[in-house]
Design an enzyme around this catalytic site. Structure first.
Site, PDB file in Angstrom:
ATOM      1  N   ARG A   1      -1.398 -46.495  10.745  1.00 29.27           N
ATOM      2  CA  ARG A   1      -1.831 -48.140  10.838  1.00 29.27           C
ATOM      3  C   ARG A   1      -0.484 -49.108  10.617  1.00 29.27           C
ATOM      4  O   ARG A   1      -0.367 -49.889  11.254  1.00 29.27           O
ATOM      5  CB  ARG A   1      -2.699 -48.391   9.871  1.00 29.27           C
ATOM      6  CG  ARG A   1      -4.283 -48.230  10.284  1.00 29.27           C
ATOM      7  CD  ARG A   1      -5.144 -47.996   9.006  1.00 29.27           C
ATOM      8  NE  ARG A   1      -4.656 -46.438   8.632  1.00 29.27           N
ATOM      9  CZ  ARG A   1      -5.306 -45.431   9.061  1.00 29.27           C
ATOM     10  NH1 ARG A   1      -6.385 -45.735   9.731  1.00 29.27           N
ATOM     11  NH2 ARG A   1      -5.111 -44.334   8.630  1.00 29.27           N
ATOM     12  N   THR A   2       0.242 -48.678   9.726  1.00 28.58           N
ATOM     13  CA  THR A   2       1.231 -49.608   9.385  1.00 28.58           C
ATOM     14  C   THR A   2       2.507 -49.609  10.502  1.00 28.58           C
ATOM     15  O   THR A   2       2.901 -50.381  10.960  1.00 28.58           O
ATOM     16  CB  THR A   2       2.092 -49.054   7.966  1.00 28.58           C
ATOM     17  OG1 THR A   2       0.938 -49.068   6.870  1.00 28.58           O
ATOM     18  CG2 THR A   2       3.018 -49.975   7.490  1.00 28.58           C
TER      19      THR A   2
ATOM     20  N   LYS B   1      22.331 -34.106  10.105  1.00 25.19           N
ATOM     21  CA  LYS B   1      23.751 -33.339  10.087  1.00 25.19           C
ATOM     22  C   LYS B   1      24.288 -33.828   8.938  1.00 25.19           C
ATOM     23  O   LYS B   1      25.352 -33.645   8.718  1.00 25.19           O
ATOM     24  CB  LYS B   1      24.342 -33.874  11.525  1.00 25.19           C
ATOM     25  CG  LYS B   1      23.846 -33.834  12.835  1.00 25.19           C
ATOM     26  CD  LYS B   1      24.749 -34.411  13.908  1.00 25.19           C
ATOM     27  CE  LYS B   1      24.397 -34.342  15.303  1.00 25.19           C
ATOM     28  NZ  LYS B   1      24.743 -35.090  16.114  1.00 25.19           N
TER      29      LYS B   1
ATOM     30  N   ARG C   1      10.063 -47.342   6.080  1.00 23.81           N
ATOM     31  CA  ARG C   1       9.018 -46.574   5.192  1.00 23.81           C
ATOM     32  C   ARG C   1       9.559 -45.376   4.758  1.00 23.81           C
ATOM     33  O   ARG C   1      10.170 -44.398   5.482  1.00 23.81           O
ATOM     34  CB  ARG C   1       7.762 -46.277   5.958  1.00 23.81           C
ATOM     35  CG  ARG C   1       6.782 -44.969   5.124  1.00 23.81           C
ATOM     36  CD  ARG C   1       5.391 -45.007   5.653  1.00 23.81           C
ATOM     37  NE  ARG C   1       4.606 -46.056   5.200  1.00 23.81           N
ATOM     38  CZ  ARG C   1       3.275 -46.270   5.429  1.00 23.81           C
ATOM     39  NH1 ARG C   1       2.454 -44.997   5.542  1.00 23.81           N
ATOM     40  NH2 ARG C   1       2.548 -47.165   5.107  1.00 23.81           N
TER      41      ARG C   1
ATOM     42  N   HIS D   1       4.251 -51.368  -1.794  1.00 29.46           N
ATOM     43  CA  HIS D   1       3.663 -51.584  -0.293  1.00 29.46           C
ATOM     44  C   HIS D   1       3.302 -52.921  -0.074  1.00 29.46           C
ATOM     45  O   HIS D   1       2.076 -53.219  -0.173  1.00 29.46           O
ATOM     46  CB  HIS D   1       2.424 -50.406  -0.043  1.00 29.46           C
ATOM     47  CG  HIS D   1       2.342 -50.315   1.521  1.00 29.46           C
ATOM     48  ND1 HIS D   1       2.953 -50.901   2.414  1.00 29.46           N
ATOM     49  CD2 HIS D   1       1.321 -49.492   2.235  1.00 29.46           C
ATOM     50  CE1 HIS D   1       2.332 -50.650   3.771  1.00 29.46           C
ATOM     51  NE2 HIS D   1       1.442 -49.650   3.418  1.00 29.46           N
TER      52      HIS D   1
HETATM   53  N1  ASP Z   1      -1.859 -46.113   4.150  1.00 26.25           N
HETATM   54  C1  ASP Z   1      -1.784 -46.248   2.650  1.00 26.25           C
HETATM   55  C2  ASP Z   1      -0.252 -45.906   2.222  1.00 26.25           C
HETATM   56  O1  ASP Z   1       0.620 -45.906   2.947  1.00 26.25           O
HETATM   57  C3  ASP Z   1      -2.669 -45.569   1.826  1.00 26.25           C
HETATM   58  C4  ASP Z   1      -2.607 -44.000   1.742  1.00 26.25           C
HETATM   59  O2  ASP Z   1      -1.918 -43.509   2.502  1.00 26.25           O
HETATM   60  O3  ASP Z   1      -3.541 -43.684   1.075  1.00 26.25           O
HETATM   61  O4  ASP Z   1       0.054 -46.181   0.913  1.00 26.25           O
END
Ligand code: ASP
Length: 364
Positions: A92-93, A121, A142, A175
């Site tokens: 989703r993100t 590397k 991320r 987050h």
């Molecule tokens: N998608 C959310 C996160 O990246 C929640 C999860 O992974 O449970 O933190």
């Protein structure tokens, strides 16, 4: 980047910057209009900024409904490129940031696995990020690692390409953009019922390792008279640092393992999955009894008729599929809200917010 901002950040060594009080760090990371240049922490958003972003997201949502509106939006940042650098799993993100970039006309590149980049590397993260900044105008990242986005923002500030970084999830810690979409969902769900003040939020599941709850509890400090109820098995309870932060702001909270007792009091129930990817030993989470921290159709009968059920997703079995058809279940809408609020955040990062609001004023 604004010269003063760059100067403020590079005036510090990394150790000095890291040790700054949060308020001072946020000031270093802000643009002259107060909106974040780099979005790293939930603490960067006060009520005025949250209201501004939510309003902008709603305007973008309306504008994007027509072809002419989409043409306008896609022209805004047609000249920009973004690197989506995700070395931790995401659906989703990742997709919502990709869609947000597409809505604004931004071209994207992506690395989703450090094993296919030069990090494999032996290249340092600093050098990788420096490389991305040579080709792109924005980095959305991320990582497993707490504080990495912060260190990279500091490192880029003193480079010749000090581009913005957006933290799309950092370890177990933060987050911030998930918290923005949660706030947007709460705002939209309660806007015709007096807004989201004087309400009770119940968080359920793995609160010790779930970064979304930590960021949301932070953002909710901007709303008056919120009661936080943390429901979890003892080893998965919310961290003391979050409770200390609530204490410092005089916020009311309850820490409990009894979900059923408090379910009738909640205006929003925020379920989370067990984050067993952080287990220190094999099967650690599986040995914890989490059976009392799941919601089925019959449990929803205990909820207020106008409460809402949320989840950052992905879910496992903590919300039974039978709950999906209940109008109080908002998690699919919550996910879509993520695309609009992330579009609004990127637009604000690149100072396009007034152009969008003017377009909205002239056309709606
Ligand atoms: N998608 C959310 C996160 O990246 C929640 C999860 O992974 O449970 O933190």
């Amino acid at each position: 980047m604004d010269d003063t901002l760059m100067k403020r950040t590079i005036d510090y060594t990394w150790e000095q910057f890291e040790a700054l009080p949060m308020e001072q760090k946020c000031a270093c990371l802000a643009k002259p209009d107060g909106m974040p240049f780099c979005t790293l922490f939930a603490q960067q958003f006060d009520r005025a900024r949250l209201d501004r972003l939510c309003a902008l997201a709603t305007q973008i949502r309306q504008i994007a409904k027509s072809r002419a509106g989409m043409e306008f939006l896609q022209g805004l940042l047609f000249h920009k490129r973004a690197m989506i650098y995700f070395t931790q799993p995401s659906s989703r993100t990742f997709l919502s940031f990709l869609s947000a970039c597409q809505i604004l006309g931004i071209k994207t590149g992506e690395v989703r696995d450090a094993a296919v980049s030069s990090e494999f590397k032996g290249e340092s993260r600093e050098d990788s990020i420096r490389t991305f900044s040579s080709y792109f105008d924005l980095i959305i990242m991320r990582t497993q690692e707490k504080g990495l986005a912060e260190r990279m923002s500091w490192a880029l500030a003193s480079s010749d390409r000090p581009i913005p970084i957006i933290n799309a999830g950092s370890g177990k810690d933060q987050h911030p953009t998930q918290a923005l979409l949660d706030i947007y969902t709460l705002n939209r769900s309660f806007e015709r019922r007096g807004g989201f003040c004087h309400r009770t939020v119940m968080y359920v599941g793995d609160l010790a390792r779930g970064r979304t709850v930590r960021s949301l509890a932070n953002l909710l400090l901007n709303y008056e008279d919120i009661t936080h109820i943390f429901v979890a098995a003892e080893p998965l309870q919310i961290g003391q640092d979050i409770l200390d932060m609530l204490d410092a702001h005089g916020a009311r909270y309850i820490v409990t393992s009894d979900m059923h007792k408090y379910l009738p009091e909640a205006d929003a129930v925020y379920m989370t999955r067990i984050q067993d990817e952080w287990d220190k030993s094999r099967g650690e989470s599986a040995r914890i009894d989490t059976s009392r921290f799941k919601i089925k159709g019959e449990d929803m009968r205990l909820m207020k008729p106008d409460a809402i059920l949320m989840h950052p997703l992905p879910r496992r079995d903590e919300i039974a599929v039978e709950c999906d058809s209940d109008p109080r279940a908002k998690y699919w809408r919550q996910m879509r809200n993520g695309m609009w609020i992330r579009t609004a955040l990127i637009a604000a990062t690149f100072d396009c917010d007034s152009r969008i609001s003017n377009y909205f004023r002239d056309n709606f």
